[in-house]
Scaffold this motif. Structure first.
Motif, PDB file in Angstrom:
ATOM      1  N   ASP A   5      88.284  81.108  48.582  1.00 19.75           N
ATOM      2  CA  ASP A   5      88.440  81.739  49.886  1.00 19.75           C
ATOM      3  C   ASP A   5      88.089  80.703  50.954  1.00 19.75           C
ATOM      4  N   LYS A   6      89.040  79.787  51.200  1.00 20.39           N
ATOM      5  CA  LYS A   6      88.765  78.697  52.132  1.00 20.39           C
ATOM      6  C   LYS A   6      88.481  79.178  53.557  1.00 20.39           C
ATOM      7  N   PRO A   7      89.155  80.218  54.057  1.00 22.11           N
ATOM      8  CA  PRO A   7      88.786  80.674  55.405  1.00 22.11           C
ATOM      9  C   PRO A   7      87.311  81.089  55.495  1.00 22.11           C
ATOM     10  N   ALA A   8      86.798  81.750  54.486  1.00 23.56           N
ATOM     11  CA  ALA A   8      85.375  82.147  54.491  1.00 23.56           C
ATOM     12  C   ALA A   8      84.480  80.918  54.392  1.00 23.56           C
ATOM     13  N   LEU A   9      84.867  79.962  53.537  1.00 24.38           N
ATOM     14  CA  LEU A   9      84.097  78.724  53.423  1.00 24.38           C
ATOM     15  C   LEU A   9      84.087  77.979  54.760  1.00 24.38           C
ATOM     16  N   ARG A  10      85.235  77.939  55.427  1.00 25.16           N
ATOM     17  CA  ARG A  10      85.322  77.252  56.717  1.00 25.16           C
ATOM     18  C   ARG A  10      84.446  77.929  57.773  1.00 25.16           C
ATOM     19  N   ALA A  11      84.462  79.239  57.811  1.00 26.23           N
ATOM     20  CA  ALA A  11      83.653  79.959  58.800  1.00 26.23           C
ATOM     21  C   ALA A  11      82.169  79.681  58.583  1.00 26.23           C
ATOM     22  N   GLU A  12      81.745  79.714  57.340  1.00 29.92           N
ATOM     23  CA  GLU A  12      80.340  79.441  57.013  1.00 29.92           C
ATOM     24  C   GLU A  12      79.975  77.992  57.352  1.00 29.92           C
ATOM     25  N   ALA A  13      80.849  77.051  56.994  1.00 27.44           N
ATOM     26  CA  ALA A  13      80.589  75.628  57.249  1.00 27.44           C
ATOM     27  C   ALA A  13      80.600  75.327  58.746  1.00 27.44           C
ATOM     28  N   ARG A  14      81.487  75.978  59.485  1.00 20.53           N
ATOM     29  CA  ARG A  14      81.541  75.782  60.936  1.00 20.53           C
ATOM     30  C   ARG A  14      80.231  76.223  61.584  1.00 20.53           C
ATOM     31  N   ALA A  15      79.721  77.364  61.152  1.00 22.65           N
ATOM     32  CA  ALA A  15      78.450  77.880  61.694  1.00 22.65           C
ATOM     33  C   ALA A  15      77.296  76.937  61.332  1.00 22.65           C
ATOM     34  N   ARG A  16      77.291  76.413  60.118  1.00 22.18           N
ATOM     35  CA  ARG A  16      76.232  75.485  59.696  1.00 22.18           C
ATOM     36  C   ARG A  16      76.283  74.200  60.524  1.00 22.18           C
ATOM     37  N   ARG A  17      77.498  73.661  60.717  1.00 24.61           N
ATOM     38  CA  ARG A  17      77.630  72.429  61.498  1.00 24.61           C
ATOM     39  C   ARG A  17      77.175  72.647  62.941  1.00 24.61           C
ATOM     40  N   LYS A  18      77.518  73.775  63.511  1.00 21.08           N
ATOM     41  CA  LYS A  18      77.108  74.071  64.888  1.00 21.08           C
ATOM     42  C   LYS A  18      75.584  74.138  64.984  1.00 21.08           C
ATOM     43  N   ARG A  19      74.954  74.749  63.991  1.00 19.11           N
ATOM     44  CA  ARG A  19      73.482  74.828  63.963  1.00 19.11           C
ATOM     45  C   ARG A  19      72.882  73.431  63.834  1.00 19.11           C
ATOM     46  N   LEU A  20      73.426  72.614  62.954  1.00 13.52           N
ATOM     47  CA  LEU A  20      72.931  71.249  62.760  1.00 13.52           C
ATOM     48  C   LEU A  20      73.065  70.424  64.033  1.00 13.52           C
ATOM     49  N   ALA A  21      74.179  70.580  64.736  1.00  9.64           N
ATOM     50  CA  ALA A  21      74.399  69.839  65.980  1.00  9.64           C
ATOM     51  C   ALA A  21      73.338  70.198  67.014  1.00  9.64           C
ATOM     52  N   GLY A  22      72.965  71.459  67.069  1.00 11.80           N
ATOM     53  CA  GLY A  22      71.946  71.893  68.010  1.00 11.80           C
ATOM     54  C   GLY A  22      70.549  71.439  67.639  1.00 11.80           C
ATOM     55  N   LEU A  23      70.316  71.268  66.338  1.00 10.31           N
ATOM     56  CA  LEU A  23      68.986  70.874  65.863  1.00 10.31           C
ATOM     57  C   LEU A  23      68.726  69.381  65.990  1.00 10.31           C
ATOM     58  N   ASP A  24      69.778  68.573  65.927  1.00  9.32           N
ATOM     59  CA  ASP A  24      69.588  67.126  65.861  1.00  9.32           C
ATOM     60  C   ASP A  24      70.567  66.378  66.761  1.00  9.32           C
ATOM     61  N   PRO A  25      70.295  66.346  68.072  1.00  7.42           N
ATOM     62  CA  PRO A  25      71.222  65.664  68.985  1.00  7.42           C
ATOM     63  C   PRO A  25      71.266  64.144  68.805  1.00  7.42           C
ATOM     64  N   GLU A  26      70.337  63.562  68.063  1.00  3.48           N
ATOM     65  CA  GLU A  26      70.309  62.104  67.850  1.00  3.48           C
ATOM     66  C   GLU A  26      70.952  61.679  66.525  1.00  3.48           C
ATOM     67  N   ALA A  27      71.519  62.626  65.786  1.00  6.80           N
ATOM     68  CA  ALA A  27      72.068  62.324  64.454  1.00  6.80           C
ATOM     69  C   ALA A  27      73.160  61.252  64.506  1.00  6.80           C
ATOM     70  N   ALA A  28      74.051  61.317  65.482  1.00  8.10           N
ATOM     71  CA  ALA A  28      75.148  60.348  65.553  1.00  8.10           C
ATOM     72  C   ALA A  28      74.619  58.937  65.784  1.00  8.10           C
ATOM     73  N   GLN A  29      73.597  58.814  66.607  1.00 10.38           N
ATOM     74  CA  GLN A  29      72.992  57.501  66.867  1.00 10.38           C
ATOM     75  C   GLN A  29      72.358  56.945  65.588  1.00 10.38           C
ATOM     76  N   ARG A  30      71.663  57.796  64.840  1.00 10.58           N
ATOM     77  CA  ARG A  30      71.041  57.341  63.581  1.00 10.58           C
ATOM     78  C   ARG A  30      72.105  56.996  62.545  1.00 10.58           C
ATOM     79  N   ALA A  31      73.190  57.761  62.508  1.00 11.98           N
ATOM     80  CA  ALA A  31      74.277  57.443  61.575  1.00 11.98           C
ATOM     81  C   ALA A  31      74.861  56.072  61.902  1.00 11.98           C
ATOM     82  N   ALA A  32      75.027  55.780  63.188  1.00 11.91           N
ATOM     83  CA  ALA A  32      75.570  54.480  63.608  1.00 11.91           C
ATOM     84  C   ALA A  32      74.656  53.334  63.198  1.00 11.91           C
ATOM     85  N   SER A  33      73.361  53.593  63.062  1.00  9.56           N
ATOM     86  CA  SER A  33      72.427  52.529  62.664  1.00  9.56           C
ATOM     87  C   SER A  33      72.642  52.098  61.213  1.00  9.56           C
ATOM     88  N   HIS A  34      73.409  52.857  60.457  1.00  9.02           N
ATOM     89  CA  HIS A  34      73.694  52.531  59.050  1.00  9.02           C
ATOM     90  C   HIS A  34      75.053  51.849  58.890  1.00  9.02           C
TER      91      HIS A  34
END
Length: 186
Positions: A5-34
């Motif tokens: 059920d990919k639509p359900a998986l996508r909805a769940e993953a979209r919500a998780r990614r949105k939560r992660l983005a709100g929790l860690d605004p510096e993640a992209a900068q740390r990823a770039a350091s690698h």
């Protein structure tokens, strides 16, 4: 065999990614350091982040400092592989056929050797759950020699993703905690 059920998986993953983005605004900068852990390849395709996608701005600047050339994907036809146009931060963009910011038609068309792709979820086998439009899978099929790297929050990793015949696995994923090569690439 039951199809996932990919639509359900996508909805769940979209919500998780949105939560992660709100929790860690510096993640992209740390990823770039690698950046030194990424496979080699030039030009490098990045993307313009939409919504809660991990932003490639810091990574793009780090790649330029390494002497690499950037390009962005462009959708010319919604049912075809994307093309890529050379791009540098600050250059003008216009919306492509998918409504995503892309370089202007006068920009040089290039073939990337390394493609960084956004995603909703990934697994350690190279599975990638995208938005469902098939743009990246069609493009990966058209450019089989390109190295395919997901760019995501570490928290987007899941145990196991369903992979269908048209799904093309990633070679690895770069997150704020580093680069991980996929265990299985078909």
């Amino acid at each position: 065999m039951t199809l996932p059920d990919k639509p359900a998986l996508r909805a769940e993953a979209r919500a998780r990614r949105k939560r992660l983005a709100g929790l860690d605004p510096e993640a992209a900068q740390r990823a770039a350091s690698h950046i030194d852990t990424l496979p080699t390849g030039d030009p490098v395709a990045v993307y313009r982040a939409i919504g809660s996608e991990l932003d490639t701005d810091a990574l793009g600047l780090a790649l330029i400092r390494q002497g690499r050339t950037l390009c962005l994907p462009v959708v010319l036809q919604t049912d075809a592989a994307m093309i890529f146009r050379r791009w540098s931060p600050g250059e003008p963009l216009e919306l492509d056929q998918a409504g995503v910011p892309a370089p202007l038609p006068l920009a040089e068309t290039v073939i990337p050797r390394l493609i960084l792709t956004p995603l909703l979820a990934f697994d350690l086998e190279g599975g990638r759950l995208g938005q469902g439009g098939g743009y990246y899978d069609r493009t990966f099929a058209a450019l089989p020699d390109a190295i395919r790297i997901g760019f995501a929050y570490a928290g987007q990793q899941v145990e196991d993703l369903p992979v269908e015949r048209h799904d093309i696995r990633l070679h690895g994923v770069l997150t704020e905690v580093g680069y991980t090569a996929a265990r299985k690439v078909l």
